[in-house]
Motif scaffolding. Structure first.
Motif, PDB file in Angstrom:
ATOM      1  N   ALA A 129     -66.288   1.923  15.972  1.00 22.06           N
ATOM      2  CA  ALA A 129     -65.656   1.698  14.675  1.00 22.06           C
ATOM      3  C   ALA A 129     -64.863   0.409  14.715  1.00 22.06           C
ATOM      4  O   ALA A 129     -64.292   0.046  15.752  1.00 22.06           O
ATOM      5  N   VAL A 130     -64.826  -0.287  13.595  1.00 24.82           N
ATOM      6  CA  VAL A 130     -64.002  -1.475  13.413  1.00 24.82           C
ATOM      7  C   VAL A 130     -62.831  -1.081  12.516  1.00 24.82           C
ATOM      8  O   VAL A 130     -63.022  -0.414  11.498  1.00 24.82           O
ATOM      9  N   ALA A 131     -61.624  -1.493  12.918  1.00 21.51           N
ATOM     10  CA  ALA A 131     -60.420  -1.173  12.144  1.00 21.51           C
ATOM     11  C   ALA A 131     -59.768  -2.471  11.687  1.00 21.51           C
ATOM     12  O   ALA A 131     -58.918  -3.028  12.384  1.00 21.51           O
ATOM     13  N   PRO A 132     -60.159  -2.990  10.522  1.00 22.85           N
ATOM     14  CA  PRO A 132     -59.602  -4.265  10.060  1.00 22.85           C
ATOM     15  C   PRO A 132     -58.117  -4.154   9.732  1.00 22.85           C
ATOM     16  O   PRO A 132     -57.614  -3.095   9.351  1.00 22.85           O
ATOM     17  N   GLY A 133     -57.432  -5.275   9.882  1.00 20.96           N
ATOM     18  CA  GLY A 133     -56.092  -5.425   9.337  1.00 20.96           C
ATOM     19  C   GLY A 133     -56.175  -5.976   7.932  1.00 20.96           C
ATOM     20  O   GLY A 133     -57.242  -5.919   7.289  1.00 20.96           O
ATOM     21  N   PRO A 134     -55.072  -6.517   7.410  1.00 23.39           N
ATOM     22  CA  PRO A 134     -55.080  -7.070   6.049  1.00 23.39           C
ATOM     23  C   PRO A 134     -56.158  -8.149   5.900  1.00 23.39           C
ATOM     24  O   PRO A 134     -56.121  -9.161   6.593  1.00 23.39           O
ATOM     25  N   THR A 135     -57.107  -7.901   5.023  1.00 23.13           N
ATOM     26  CA  THR A 135     -58.260  -8.785   4.858  1.00 23.13           C
ATOM     27  C   THR A 135     -58.418  -9.141   3.387  1.00 23.13           C
ATOM     28  O   THR A 135     -58.328  -8.261   2.519  1.00 23.13           O
ATOM     29  N   ALA A 136     -58.656 -10.391   3.114  1.00 26.54           N
ATOM     30  CA  ALA A 136     -58.700 -10.898   1.738  1.00 26.54           C
ATOM     31  C   ALA A 136     -59.999 -10.486   1.048  1.00 26.54           C
ATOM     32  O   ALA A 136     -60.954 -11.256   0.943  1.00 26.54           O
ATOM     33  N   THR A 137     -60.026  -9.249   0.591  1.00 24.80           N
ATOM     34  CA  THR A 137     -61.131  -8.744  -0.217  1.00 24.80           C
ATOM     35  C   THR A 137     -60.563  -8.228  -1.534  1.00 24.80           C
ATOM     36  O   THR A 137     -59.364  -7.972  -1.652  1.00 24.80           O
ATOM     37  N   ALA A 138     -61.437  -8.031  -2.515  1.00 25.75           N
ATOM     38  CA  ALA A 138     -60.984  -7.501  -3.799  1.00 25.75           C
ATOM     39  C   ALA A 138     -60.363  -6.120  -3.622  1.00 25.75           C
ATOM     40  O   ALA A 138     -59.362  -5.786  -4.269  1.00 25.75           O
ATOM     41  N   LEU A 139     -60.932  -5.300  -2.723  1.00 29.37           N
ATOM     42  CA  LEU A 139     -60.398  -3.967  -2.471  1.00 29.37           C
ATOM     43  C   LEU A 139     -58.950  -4.038  -2.002  1.00 29.37           C
ATOM     44  O   LEU A 139     -58.092  -3.273  -2.447  1.00 29.37           O
ATOM     45  N   PHE A 140     -58.661  -4.995  -1.117  1.00 28.20           N
ATOM     46  CA  PHE A 140     -57.316  -5.123  -0.569  1.00 28.20           C
ATOM     47  C   PHE A 140     -56.351  -5.782  -1.553  1.00 28.20           C
ATOM     48  O   PHE A 140     -55.206  -5.356  -1.712  1.00 28.20           O
ATOM     49  N   LEU A 141     -56.793  -6.836  -2.235  1.00 31.56           N
ATOM     50  CA  LEU A 141     -55.899  -7.622  -3.082  1.00 31.56           C
ATOM     51  C   LEU A 141     -55.573  -6.942  -4.410  1.00 31.56           C
ATOM     52  O   LEU A 141     -54.564  -7.255  -5.039  1.00 31.56           O
ATOM     53  N   ASN A 142     -56.420  -5.982  -4.806  1.00 30.84           N
ATOM     54  CA  ASN A 142     -56.237  -5.322  -6.101  1.00 30.84           C
ATOM     55  C   ASN A 142     -54.858  -4.658  -6.195  1.00 30.84           C
ATOM     56  O   ASN A 142     -54.431  -3.933  -5.290  1.00 30.84           O
ATOM     57  N   ASP A 143     -54.154  -4.930  -7.291  1.00 31.61           N
ATOM     58  CA  ASP A 143     -52.851  -4.320  -7.600  1.00 31.61           C
ATOM     59  C   ASP A 143     -51.722  -4.745  -6.667  1.00 31.61           C
ATOM     60  O   ASP A 143     -50.672  -4.100  -6.626  1.00 31.61           O
ATOM     61  N   LYS A 144     -51.907  -5.825  -5.908  1.00 32.47           N
ATOM     62  CA  LYS A 144     -50.833  -6.339  -5.061  1.00 32.47           C
ATOM     63  C   LYS A 144     -50.327  -7.660  -5.640  1.00 32.47           C
ATOM     64  O   LYS A 144     -51.123  -8.531  -5.995  1.00 32.47           O
ATOM     65  N   ASP A 145     -48.989  -7.803  -5.741  1.00 30.05           N
ATOM     66  CA  ASP A 145     -48.446  -9.060  -6.247  1.00 30.05           C
ATOM     67  C   ASP A 145     -48.382 -10.097  -5.121  1.00 30.05           C
ATOM     68  O   ASP A 145     -48.610  -9.781  -3.944  1.00 30.05           O
ATOM     69  N   GLU A 146     -48.078 -11.337  -5.485  1.00 30.90           N
ATOM     70  CA  GLU A 146     -48.106 -12.426  -4.508  1.00 30.90           C
ATOM     71  C   GLU A 146     -47.103 -12.215  -3.390  1.00 30.90           C
ATOM     72  O   GLU A 146     -47.359 -12.558  -2.222  1.00 30.90           O
ATOM     73  N   ALA A 147     -45.945 -11.656  -3.697  1.00 32.24           N
ATOM     74  CA  ALA A 147     -44.927 -11.422  -2.675  1.00 32.24           C
ATOM     75  C   ALA A 147     -45.417 -10.413  -1.636  1.00 32.24           C
ATOM     76  O   ALA A 147     -45.211 -10.597  -0.424  1.00 32.24           O
ATOM     77  N   THR A 148     -46.072  -9.367  -2.101  1.00 35.94           N
ATOM     78  CA  THR A 148     -46.600  -8.353  -1.181  1.00 35.94           C
ATOM     79  C   THR A 148     -47.662  -8.955  -0.269  1.00 35.94           C
ATOM     80  O   THR A 148     -47.679  -8.715   0.947  1.00 35.94           O
ATOM     81  N   ILE A 149     -48.552  -9.750  -0.866  1.00 36.72           N
ATOM     82  CA  ILE A 149     -49.612 -10.378  -0.084  1.00 36.72           C
ATOM     83  C   ILE A 149     -49.019 -11.337   0.950  1.00 36.72           C
ATOM     84  O   ILE A 149     -49.436 -11.372   2.114  1.00 36.72           O
ATOM     85  N   ALA A 150     -47.998 -12.105   0.535  1.00 36.15           N
ATOM     86  CA  ALA A 150     -47.352 -13.038   1.457  1.00 36.15           C
ATOM     87  C   ALA A 150     -46.687 -12.297   2.610  1.00 36.15           C
ATOM     88  O   ALA A 150     -46.769 -12.714   3.775  1.00 36.15           O
ATOM     89  N   ASN A 151     -46.030 -11.177   2.318  1.00 31.92           N
ATOM     90  CA  ASN A 151     -45.370 -10.394   3.361  1.00 31.92           C
ATOM     91  C   ASN A 151     -46.373  -9.824   4.357  1.00 31.92           C
ATOM     92  O   ASN A 151     -46.125  -9.804   5.567  1.00 31.92           O
ATOM     93  N   LEU A 152     -47.501  -9.350   3.842  1.00 31.01           N
ATOM     94  CA  LEU A 152     -48.533  -8.819   4.725  1.00 31.01           C
ATOM     95  C   LEU A 152     -49.139  -9.912   5.589  1.00 31.01           C
ATOM     96  O   LEU A 152     -49.464  -9.689   6.758  1.00 31.01           O
ATOM     97  N   SER A 153     -49.269 -11.109   5.023  1.00 36.83           N
ATOM     98  CA  SER A 153     -49.770 -12.244   5.809  1.00 36.83           C
ATOM     99  C   SER A 153     -48.821 -12.559   6.953  1.00 36.83           C
ATOM    100  O   SER A 153     -49.249 -12.798   8.095  1.00 36.83           O
ATOM    101  N   LYS A 154     -47.522 -12.553   6.678  1.00 40.53           N
ATOM    102  CA  LYS A 154     -46.517 -12.890   7.691  1.00 40.53           C
ATOM    103  C   LYS A 154     -46.381 -11.792   8.738  1.00 40.53           C
ATOM    104  O   LYS A 154     -45.867 -12.036   9.836  1.00 40.53           O
ATOM    105  N   ALA A 155     -46.807 -10.570   8.422  1.00 41.08           N
ATOM    106  CA  ALA A 155     -46.719  -9.474   9.391  1.00 41.08           C
ATOM    107  C   ALA A 155     -47.662  -9.666  10.569  1.00 41.08           C
ATOM    108  O   ALA A 155     -47.460  -9.082  11.638  1.00 41.08           O
ATOM    109  N   VAL A 156     -48.661 -10.515  10.396  1.00 40.81           N
ATOM    110  CA  VAL A 156     -49.646 -10.782  11.448  1.00 40.81           C
ATOM    111  C   VAL A 156     -49.188 -11.993  12.255  1.00 40.81           C
ATOM    112  O   VAL A 156     -48.792 -13.010  11.666  1.00 40.81           O
ATOM    113  N   PRO A 157     -49.213 -11.937  13.594  1.00 45.45           N
ATOM    114  CA  PRO A 157     -48.793 -13.091  14.392  1.00 45.45           C
ATOM    115  C   PRO A 157     -49.522 -14.388  14.048  1.00 45.45           C
ATOM    116  O   PRO A 157     -48.939 -15.471  14.166  1.00 45.45           O
ATOM    117  N   LEU A 158     -50.765 -14.294  13.609  1.00 43.64           N
ATOM    118  CA  LEU A 158     -51.491 -15.503  13.219  1.00 43.64           C
ATOM    119  C   LEU A 158     -51.093 -15.993  11.834  1.00 43.64           C
ATOM    120  O   LEU A 158     -51.547 -17.038  11.381  1.00 43.64           O
TER     121      LEU A 158
END
Length: 247
Positions: free
Chosen positions: A183-212
């Protein structure tokens, strides 16, 4: 595994017409696989993906079915075998995500999500276990949220924890068949399924949660799938967290 050896391999990708599924289809086709692009409700989008592959010199067909319907999915497997002579790899990206706190979740949403994510994975895995050729690979999809435990993901994580259980046990049950199950367990990935109903601040916070410090891209996930589908013959019964180091 080089493209010279993957050229004779055949992959069926459920949910293959969009998001991570489409990236997986495109990557496997680029690696030389004949691919079957599965769809549940959007044949036009699946046809677009298949046409793009055939225009580039690859081999692709589309198959439509509800992943939770064993009869319809059995017919989809039949169609792939009729077109390409057999199936070597099944990648089960089809899934839905409905978020809500556990205390207020509509149980109809719970049932809908678990029918697709749990029963659908079980049906597809069962068919693959009985029909893949020797040297085959089954790749199911979980989520990194099984470890991060984000609020509002309770029912979704429950469905994906079930997927992990199905995957790990099936790997042991296929002893002696030379078929890997992971099984593959993705982290936050820029797909329509993931981005739907999330505001820019939430997306930015999730991006910063990843070391990369970025969201994953569908191609990042497809790279892991390609590894499990082809060269990774000694990786079996595992959950690969493809998430840029998300804790």
């Amino acid at each position: 595994m080089s493209s010279t050896t993957t050229a004779s391999r055949v992959a069926l990708v459920t949910g293959g017409s969009g998001g991570i599924g489409r990236a997986v289809v495109e990557r496997l086709a680029a690696d030389g696989y004949a691919v079957a692009v599965h769809y549940a409700g959007n044949p036009a989008r699946a046809t677009e993906v298949a046409d793009q592959i055939t225009a580039a010199g690859g081999r692709a067909i589309t198959v439509g079915a509800d992943v939770a319907d064993e009869t319809a999915m059995g017919a989809a497997f039949d169609a792939v075998e009729a077109a390409f002579g057999g199936i070597d790899v099944v990648v089960n990206t089809a899934g839905i995500m409905l978020l809500s706190p556990i205390a207020t979740l509509d149980l109809a949403d719970f049932d809908h999500m678990h029918r697709t994510n749990v029963r659908g994975t079980f049906v597809v895995s069962q068919l693959a276990a009985n029909r893949l050729r020797t040297g085959g690979a089954i790749v199911n999809f979980s989520t990194s949220v099984t470890r991060t435990q984000f609020p509002a993901y309770g029912a979704y994580v429950a469905s994906k924890a079930a997927v992990e259980g199905i995957t790990l046990i099936l790997a042991r049950e296929l002893r002696g068949k030379d078929i890997t199950v992971n099984a593959v367990a993705p982290g936050p990935t820029a797909t329509a399924l993931f981005l739907n109903d999330k505001d820019e601040a939430t997306i930015a916070n999730l991006s910063k949660a990843v070391p990369l410090e970025r969201l994953g891209q569908p191609a990042d996930i497809a790279e892991t799938v390609a590894f499990l589908a082809g060269p990774a013959r000694w990786v079996n019964g595992q959950v690969l967290f493809t998430n840029g180091g998300l804790a």
